[in-house]
Design a protein around this motif. Structure first.
Motif, PDB file in Angstrom:
ATOM      1  N   UNK A  29       0.782  -1.227   0.000  1.00 22.97           N
ATOM      2  CA  UNK A  29       0.000   0.000   0.000  1.00 22.97           C
ATOM      3  C   UNK A  29       0.820   1.286   0.000  1.00 22.97           C
ATOM      4  N   UNK A  30       2.071   1.234   0.387  1.00 22.15           N
ATOM      5  CA  UNK A  30       2.880   2.454   0.442  1.00 22.15           C
ATOM      6  C   UNK A  30       3.872   2.567  -0.710  1.00 22.15           C
ATOM      7  N   UNK A  48       3.733   9.762   8.308  1.00 22.57           N
ATOM      8  CA  UNK A  48       2.419   9.943   8.926  1.00 22.57           C
ATOM      9  C   UNK A  48       1.418   8.927   8.381  1.00 22.57           C
ATOM     10  N   UNK A  49       1.445   8.710   7.076  1.00 31.00           N
ATOM     11  CA  UNK A  49       0.555   7.728   6.459  1.00 31.00           C
ATOM     12  C   UNK A  49       0.903   6.328   6.960  1.00 31.00           C
ATOM     13  N   UNK A  50       2.193   6.039   7.069  1.00 33.57           N
ATOM     14  CA  UNK A  50       2.634   4.724   7.546  1.00 33.57           C
ATOM     15  C   UNK A  50       2.142   4.485   8.973  1.00 33.57           C
ATOM     16  N   UNK A  51       2.250   5.485   9.834  1.00 34.29           N
ATOM     17  CA  UNK A  51       1.786   5.345  11.212  1.00 34.29           C
ATOM     18  C   UNK A  51       0.276   5.114  11.254  1.00 34.29           C
ATOM     19  N   UNK A  52      -0.461   5.878  10.449  1.00 35.81           N
ATOM     20  CA  UNK A  52      -1.917   5.710  10.402  1.00 35.81           C
ATOM     21  C   UNK A  52      -2.292   4.313   9.905  1.00 35.81           C
ATOM     22  N   UNK A  53      -1.628   3.847   8.862  1.00 36.23           N
ATOM     23  CA  UNK A  53      -1.918   2.525   8.315  1.00 36.23           C
ATOM     24  C   UNK A  53      -1.545   1.428   9.308  1.00 36.23           C
ATOM     25  N   UNK A  54      -0.435   1.613  10.015  1.00 31.16           N
ATOM     26  CA  UNK A  54      -0.009   0.641  11.016  1.00 31.16           C
ATOM     27  C   UNK A  54      -1.035   0.558  12.147  1.00 31.16           C
ATOM     28  N   UNK A  55      -1.514   1.703  12.592  1.00 29.49           N
ATOM     29  CA  UNK A  55      -2.517   1.742  13.657  1.00 29.49           C
ATOM     30  C   UNK A  55      -3.793   1.027  13.218  1.00 29.49           C
TER      31      UNK A  55
END
Length: 64
Positions: A29-30, A48-55
């Protein structure tokens, strides 16, 4: 709760398969050039997107 705040991205209950699933999810996805409005995201925005997707991944993937 720490993993939601980015202090520890991996919850205590996660096993090796879970972390591999997360890695695959993020790669699918990234990778491939994320853009917004036709412009590439900055490194900070990608993090920021990676952190949101991980959460989101850990919330939906949770198991006992």
């Amino acid at each position: 709760m720490d993993y939601l705040l980015g202090k520890n991205e991996t919850p205590e209950w996660a096993n090796e398969k879970d972390t591999n699933d997360l890695k695959t999810f993020l790669e699918r996805n990234l990778e491939g050039g994320m853009t917004y409005g036709g412009e590439d995201l900055t490194d900070e925005e990608k993090q920021q997107v990676k952190l949101a997707m991980t959460t989101i991944f850990w919330k939906r993937h949770k198991h006992d």
